[in-house]
Write a protein that holds these residues in place. Structure first.
Motif, PDB file in Angstrom:
ATOM      1  N   PHE A 194       0.867  -1.179   0.000  1.00 19.93           N
ATOM      2  CA  PHE A 194       0.000   0.000   0.000  1.00 19.93           C
ATOM      3  C   PHE A 194       0.899   1.222   0.000  1.00 19.93           C
ATOM      4  N   LEU A 198      -1.754   8.021   5.299  1.00 24.63           N
ATOM      5  CA  LEU A 198      -2.610   7.266   6.213  1.00 24.63           C
ATOM      6  C   LEU A 198      -3.754   8.160   6.686  1.00 24.63           C
ATOM      7  N   VAL A 204      -7.222   1.716   4.526  1.00 24.38           N
ATOM      8  CA  VAL A 204      -6.285   0.697   5.007  1.00 24.38           C
ATOM      9  C   VAL A 204      -6.936  -0.180   6.079  1.00 24.38           C
ATOM     10  N   VAL A 222       3.022  -1.164   4.360  1.00 24.89           N
ATOM     11  CA  VAL A 222       2.237   0.071   4.269  1.00 24.89           C
ATOM     12  C   VAL A 222       3.220   1.236   4.261  1.00 24.89           C
ATOM     13  N   ARG A 239      -4.092  -3.759  13.526  1.00 27.16           N
ATOM     14  CA  ARG A 239      -3.160  -4.802  13.076  1.00 27.16           C
ATOM     15  C   ARG A 239      -2.858  -5.774  14.213  1.00 27.16           C
ATOM     16  N   VAL A 248       2.241  -7.675   8.652  1.00 28.47           N
ATOM     17  CA  VAL A 248       1.993  -6.300   8.202  1.00 28.47           C
ATOM     18  C   VAL A 248       3.019  -5.371   8.820  1.00 28.47           C
ATOM     19  N   PHE A 250       4.422  -1.343   8.937  1.00 29.55           N
ATOM     20  CA  PHE A 250       4.219   0.066   8.635  1.00 29.55           C
ATOM     21  C   PHE A 250       5.592   0.707   8.450  1.00 29.55           C
TER      22      PHE A 250
END
Length: 374
Positions: A194, A198, A204, A222, A239, A248, A250
């Motif tokens: 992605f 944000l 998301v 992300v 998450r 996942v 970030f």
């Protein structure tokens, strides 16, 4: 309707919030358009207005903005600035052209709130003579609000060409379109990406909910600024709550070179936005031969052809999003075909030079003293 110089050079004002150094897709569009106009010899002055909350921006109409917007042959305005310009536009005696990425009232929110935004936007377009739109979807939304002369000037998706070319890492290709074909690298997990700020509109949270139901080997990175710190914190909590901490990551806001590296190493770009006027990031990913999972809300379908260059899902539909991920996870050959089609789509898309040509021709008509605006 406007003043035309004998040498064909236009003196243009370009109104934005903050400055053109902002990194979102809309500001990149504005920045590239200003660069293109200047390269054609036109005199463009950027008029920066202060960032404020929407309601507070309405108070800008008490200031003497019209004096800052005087002396031009035409004034272009990023539509984002619309609450600040209701009064000033009505006082100008030159054409005012809105540059529209998407209407605020098109975003998903409570109906009564959008009704308020729509009232302000309609008032804004009462003081606008014409509009440059980034997509046919945006053009239709403007026409529904107020019937003004419009043109569509699509943005180019070449953001990462220079980033990749300037990279000191010799392992990277000299330009995105020379990346490996998607699907060639089938070992290891499906690498999802992605890329965007944000904020809740980017969806998301829907993507995380969808991925919580997808078994098998996959990862999601992300990449994006914590533009809405409260929403970003919610995403981290979600998450962890969904048990996705290991899958996942970030990555935060990255340089273009770092973002390009992620694009080059990913299999699929996922853009689960609840609304996009177009979605420039989809095209930027296609430069790397990535298939795109996007939504049907807004103008994504003008870039992403469902089943050909990617997959389209209804907005805010975690089940459909999960099914799309499973489809591309389970079929590397489909990823490869879609990736090749996506890269071809990118290569056939208009360049910034063509975007500038479209806008210049439109401005020539808008500033025509005979008033012959299309």
């Amino acid at each position: 309707m406007g003043r035309v110089r004998a040498d064909g050079v236009m003196r243009l004002g370009f109104v934005v919030y903050g400055s053109l150094s902002e990194r979102s897709g809309g500001f990149r569009y504005d920045r590239k358009l200003v660069e293109g106009l200047r390269s054609r010899g036109h005199d463009v002055s950027v008029v920066g207005l202060p960032w404020d909350r929407y309601a507070k921006s309405l108070y800008h109409n008490l200031a003497d903005l019209e004096s800052r917007l005087s002396g031009f042959d035409a004034v272009l305005e990023d539509h984002l600035c619309h609450p600040s310009l209701l009064r000033a536009n009505r006082a100008l005696d030159v054409p005012v052209v809105a540059v529209v990425h998407h209407l605020r009232s098109s975003e998903p929110r409570a109906a009564w709130k959008n009704a308020c935004f729509r009232t302000v936007e309609r008032r804004y377009f009462d003081g606008v003579d014409a509009a440059v739109c980034n997509s046919q979807t945006t053009r239709r939304s403007v026409k529904r609000l107020r019937d003004r002369p419009t043109t569509v000037a699509y943005p180019a998706g070449d953001r990462f060409e220079a980033a990749v070319s300037n990279s000191s890492k010799s392992s990277k290709p000299s330009k995105p379109s020379e990346t490996r074909s998607v699907g060639d690298d089938t070992d290891g997990p499906l690498r999802l990406l992605f890329l965007g700020n944000l904020i809740e509109r980017k969806g998301v949270h829907v993507l995380l909910s969808a991925l919580a139901t997808v078994s098998g080997d996959w990862t999601l990175t992300v990449v994006g600024a914590r533009t809405d710190a409260e929403y970003a914190a919610r995403l981290h909590h979600l998450r962890n709550y969904l048990g996705l901490r290991e899958s996942v990551r970030f990555a935060g806001r990255l340089s273009d070179e770092e973002a390009a590296d992620h694009l080059a190493r990913s299999h699929v770009l996922v853009g689960p936005s609840l609304y996009e006027g177009l979605g420039l990031v989809y095209l930027e990913a296609m430069a790397f031969g990535l298939p795109v999972i996007a939504t049907t809300a807004g103008g994504a379908s003008e870039i992403v052809s469902d089943g050909e260059t990617g997959l389209l899902c209804p907005p805010d539909d975690a089940d459909a999003l999960a099914d799309a991920v499973r489809t591309l996870r389970d079929d590397p050959n489909l990823r490869r075909r879609m990736g090749d089609s996506a890269r071809e789509r990118y290569e056939n898309h208009p360049s910034w030079e063509e975007t500038t040509t479209t806008v210049v021709r439109f401005l020539d008509d808008v500033t025509d003293p005979t008033g012959a605006v299309p």
